[in-house]
Design a protein around this motif. Structure first.
Motif, PDB file in Angstrom:
ATOM      1  N   LEU A  64       0.818  -1.207   0.000  1.00 19.58           N
ATOM      2  CA  LEU A  64       0.000   0.000   0.000  1.00 19.58           C
ATOM      3  C   LEU A  64       0.854   1.259   0.000  1.00 19.58           C
ATOM      4  O   LEU A  64       0.389   2.324  -0.393  1.00 19.58           O
ATOM      5  CB  LEU A  64      -0.934   0.011   1.215  1.00 19.58           C
ATOM      6  N   GLU A  65       2.104   1.149   0.398  1.00 20.98           N
ATOM      7  CA  GLU A  65       2.979   2.322   0.376  1.00 20.98           C
ATOM      8  C   GLU A  65       3.209   2.795  -1.061  1.00 20.98           C
ATOM      9  O   GLU A  65       3.331   3.986  -1.311  1.00 20.98           O
ATOM     10  CB  GLU A  65       4.321   1.997   1.042  1.00 20.98           C
ATOM     11  N   GLY A  66       3.255   1.862  -1.996  1.00 25.09           N
ATOM     12  CA  GLY A  66       3.411   2.235  -3.394  1.00 25.09           C
ATOM     13  C   GLY A  66       2.205   3.009  -3.895  1.00 25.09           C
ATOM     14  O   GLY A  66       2.344   3.981  -4.642  1.00 25.09           O
ATOM     15  N   VAL A  67       1.010   2.587  -3.492  1.00 24.47           N
ATOM     16  CA  VAL A  67      -0.213   3.293  -3.876  1.00 24.47           C
ATOM     17  C   VAL A  67      -0.217   4.691  -3.259  1.00 24.47           C
ATOM     18  O   VAL A  67      -0.549   5.686  -3.918  1.00 24.47           O
ATOM     19  CB  VAL A  67      -1.458   2.491  -3.436  1.00 24.47           C
ATOM     20  N   GLU A  68       0.195   4.765  -2.000  1.00 21.83           N
ATOM     21  CA  GLU A  68       0.229   6.055  -1.319  1.00 21.83           C
ATOM     22  C   GLU A  68       1.250   6.990  -1.985  1.00 21.83           C
ATOM     23  O   GLU A  68       0.987   8.181  -2.183  1.00 21.83           O
ATOM     24  CB  GLU A  68       0.603   5.852   0.150  1.00 21.83           C
ATOM     25  N   GLU A  69       2.401   6.454  -2.347  1.00 14.48           N
ATOM     26  CA  GLU A  69       3.428   7.267  -2.997  1.00 14.48           C
ATOM     27  C   GLU A  69       2.936   7.820  -4.328  1.00 14.48           C
ATOM     28  O   GLU A  69       3.124   8.989  -4.644  1.00 14.48           O
ATOM     29  CB  GLU A  69       4.684   6.420  -3.220  1.00 14.48           C
ATOM     30  N   ARG A  70       2.259   6.991  -5.106  1.00 13.93           N
ATOM     31  CA  ARG A  70       1.711   7.458  -6.387  1.00 13.93           C
ATOM     32  C   ARG A  70       0.652   8.534  -6.173  1.00 13.93           C
ATOM     33  O   ARG A  70       0.588   9.504  -6.915  1.00 13.93           O
ATOM     34  CB  ARG A  70       1.107   6.303  -7.166  1.00 13.93           C
ATOM     35  N   ALA A  71      -0.198   8.330  -5.171  1.00 10.88           N
ATOM     36  CA  ALA A  71      -1.240   9.315  -4.896  1.00 10.88           C
ATOM     37  C   ALA A  71      -0.628  10.657  -4.507  1.00 10.88           C
ATOM     38  O   ALA A  71      -1.101  11.715  -4.916  1.00 10.88           O
ATOM     39  CB  ALA A  71      -2.158   8.807  -3.790  1.00 10.88           C
ATOM     40  N   ARG A  72       0.448  10.616  -3.747  1.00 12.31           N
ATOM     41  CA  ARG A  72       1.093  11.850  -3.329  1.00 12.31           C
ATOM     42  C   ARG A  72       1.774  12.544  -4.508  1.00 12.31           C
ATOM     43  O   ARG A  72       1.642  13.746  -4.706  1.00 12.31           O
ATOM     44  CB  ARG A  72       2.137  11.578  -2.249  1.00 12.31           C
ATOM     45  N   LEU A  73       2.529  11.793  -5.297  1.00 11.52           N
ATOM     46  CA  LEU A  73       3.312  12.400  -6.373  1.00 11.52           C
ATOM     47  C   LEU A  73       2.464  12.809  -7.567  1.00 11.52           C
ATOM     48  O   LEU A  73       2.631  13.900  -8.109  1.00 11.52           O
ATOM     49  CB  LEU A  73       4.404  11.439  -6.830  1.00 11.52           C
ATOM     50  N   GLU A  74       1.572  11.935  -7.993  1.00 11.49           N
ATOM     51  CA  GLU A  74       0.834  12.195  -9.228  1.00 11.49           C
ATOM     52  C   GLU A  74      -0.455  12.965  -9.009  1.00 11.49           C
ATOM     53  O   GLU A  74      -0.869  13.731  -9.872  1.00 11.49           O
ATOM     54  CB  GLU A  74       0.556  10.873  -9.949  1.00 11.49           C
ATOM     55  N   LEU A  75      -1.087  12.752  -7.870  1.00  9.98           N
ATOM     56  CA  LEU A  75      -2.381  13.389  -7.635  1.00  9.98           C
ATOM     57  C   LEU A  75      -2.324  14.510  -6.606  1.00  9.98           C
ATOM     58  O   LEU A  75      -3.299  15.223  -6.412  1.00  9.98           O
ATOM     59  CB  LEU A  75      -3.402  12.337  -7.193  1.00  9.98           C
ATOM     60  N   GLY A  76      -1.193  14.640  -5.899  1.00 11.90           N
ATOM     61  CA  GLY A  76      -1.057  15.696  -4.906  1.00 11.90           C
ATOM     62  C   GLY A  76      -1.901  15.466  -3.666  1.00 11.90           C
ATOM     63  O   GLY A  76      -2.278  16.420  -2.977  1.00 11.90           O
ATOM     64  N   MET A  77      -2.217  14.235  -3.351  1.00 14.11           N
ATOM     65  CA  MET A  77      -3.062  13.936  -2.202  1.00 14.11           C
ATOM     66  C   MET A  77      -2.236  13.963  -0.917  1.00 14.11           C
ATOM     67  O   MET A  77      -1.048  13.677  -0.908  1.00 14.11           O
ATOM     68  CB  MET A  77      -3.716  12.574  -2.387  1.00 14.11           C
ATOM     69  N   ILE A  78      -2.925  14.314   0.169  1.00 12.93           N
ATOM     70  CA  ILE A  78      -2.293  14.313   1.479  1.00 12.93           C
ATOM     71  C   ILE A  78      -3.203  13.559   2.447  1.00 12.93           C
ATOM     72  O   ILE A  78      -4.400  13.393   2.208  1.00 12.93           O
ATOM     73  CB  ILE A  78      -2.025  15.748   1.980  1.00 12.93           C
ATOM     74  N   LYS A  79      -2.624  13.111   3.562  1.00 14.93           N
ATOM     75  CA  LYS A  79      -3.396  12.391   4.577  1.00 14.93           C
ATOM     76  C   LYS A  79      -4.195  13.390   5.413  1.00 14.93           C
ATOM     77  O   LYS A  79      -3.854  14.581   5.479  1.00 14.93           O
ATOM     78  CB  LYS A  79      -2.455  11.622   5.496  1.00 14.93           C
ATOM     79  N   PRO A  80      -5.235  12.908   6.067  1.00 12.22           N
ATOM     80  CA  PRO A  80      -5.960  13.803   6.980  1.00 12.22           C
ATOM     81  C   PRO A  80      -5.025  14.287   8.093  1.00 12.22           C
ATOM     82  O   PRO A  80      -4.142  13.561   8.539  1.00 12.22           O
ATOM     83  CB  PRO A  80      -7.069  12.919   7.547  1.00 12.22           C
ATOM     84  N   ASP A  81      -5.228  15.502   8.553  1.00 10.73           N
ATOM     85  CA  ASP A  81      -4.425  16.141   9.603  1.00 10.73           C
ATOM     86  C   ASP A  81      -2.958  16.283   9.190  1.00 10.73           C
ATOM     87  O   ASP A  81      -2.078  16.361  10.041  1.00 10.73           O
ATOM     88  CB  ASP A  81      -4.519  15.358  10.929  1.00 10.73           C
ATOM     89  N   GLU A  82      -2.681  16.327   7.915  1.00 15.51           N
ATOM     90  CA  GLU A  82      -1.322  16.507   7.427  1.00 15.51           C
ATOM     91  C   GLU A  82      -1.247  17.889   6.784  1.00 15.51           C
ATOM     92  O   GLU A  82      -2.183  18.347   6.142  1.00 15.51           O
ATOM     93  CB  GLU A  82      -1.005  15.423   6.392  1.00 15.51           C
ATOM     94  N   VAL A  83      -0.113  18.557   6.939  1.00 18.23           N
ATOM     95  CA  VAL A  83       0.064  19.893   6.387  1.00 18.23           C
ATOM     96  C   VAL A  83       0.968  19.781   5.167  1.00 18.23           C
ATOM     97  O   VAL A  83       2.017  19.148   5.208  1.00 18.23           O
ATOM     98  CB  VAL A  83       0.686  20.841   7.432  1.00 18.23           C
ATOM     99  N   PHE A  84       0.542  20.416   4.082  1.00 17.26           N
ATOM    100  CA  PHE A  84       1.305  20.387   2.838  1.00 17.26           C
ATOM    101  C   PHE A  84       2.039  21.705   2.682  1.00 17.26           C
ATOM    102  O   PHE A  84       1.443  22.776   2.734  1.00 17.26           O
ATOM    103  CB  PHE A  84       0.350  20.156   1.656  1.00 17.26           C
ATOM    104  N   TYR A  85       3.353  21.629   2.495  1.00 14.23           N
ATOM    105  CA  TYR A  85       4.168  22.814   2.250  1.00 14.23           C
ATOM    106  C   TYR A  85       4.716  22.737   0.841  1.00 14.23           C
ATOM    107  O   TYR A  85       5.264  21.721   0.433  1.00 14.23           O
ATOM    108  CB  TYR A  85       5.344  22.888   3.238  1.00 14.23           C
ATOM    109  N   ARG A  86       4.598  23.846   0.139  1.00 16.97           N
ATOM    110  CA  ARG A  86       5.148  23.919  -1.214  1.00 16.97           C
ATOM    111  C   ARG A  86       6.259  24.954  -1.215  1.00 16.97           C
ATOM    112  O   ARG A  86       6.043  26.114  -0.867  1.00 16.97           O
ATOM    113  CB  ARG A  86       4.057  24.313  -2.202  1.00 16.97           C
ATOM    114  N   VAL A  87       7.454  24.513  -1.612  1.00 18.40           N
ATOM    115  CA  VAL A  87       8.610  25.401  -1.620  1.00 18.40           C
ATOM    116  C   VAL A  87       8.853  25.855  -3.048  1.00 18.40           C
ATOM    117  O   VAL A  87       9.074  25.037  -3.939  1.00 18.40           O
ATOM    118  CB  VAL A  87       9.856  24.678  -1.054  1.00 18.40           C
TER     119      VAL A  87
END
Length: 96
Positions: A64-87
């Protein structure tokens, strides 16, 4: 006797022509050899790509870590209660 020798020379010239320029001659052989070499290199590249895709598929099926990694990189998804910082890059560095 002279006619026989002339016939042999003509036959030899004809056979040489067929060898070099005829169907399935040396010219066809070199052309087909180049085509086979090109196809082999293309096949090697496609085989590498297929192996990478197969490894990707296995990773997504088993972990499931692979699915999560793809969701983060390709779709820009974040987990609940997680803060996204864009540099963003500094504009001064871009002009250099």
């Amino acid at each position: 006797m002279r006619l026989f020798q002339l016939a042999l020379v003509v036959l030899l010239a004809y056979l040489q022509y067929l060898l070099w320029f005829g169907h399935n001659g040396i010219e066809d052989y070199t052309r087909l050899s180049k085509a086979v070499t090109n196809h082999e290199s293309t096949n090697q590249q496609l085989t590498k790509r297929n192996k990478l895709l197969e490894a990707d598929i296995q990773d997504l099926k088993l972990d499931l870590e692979g699915v999560e990694e793809r969701a983060r990189l390709e779709l820009g998804m974040i987990k609940p209660d997680e803060v996204f910082y864009r540099v963003l890059p500094n504009k001064q560095n871009e002009s250099n």
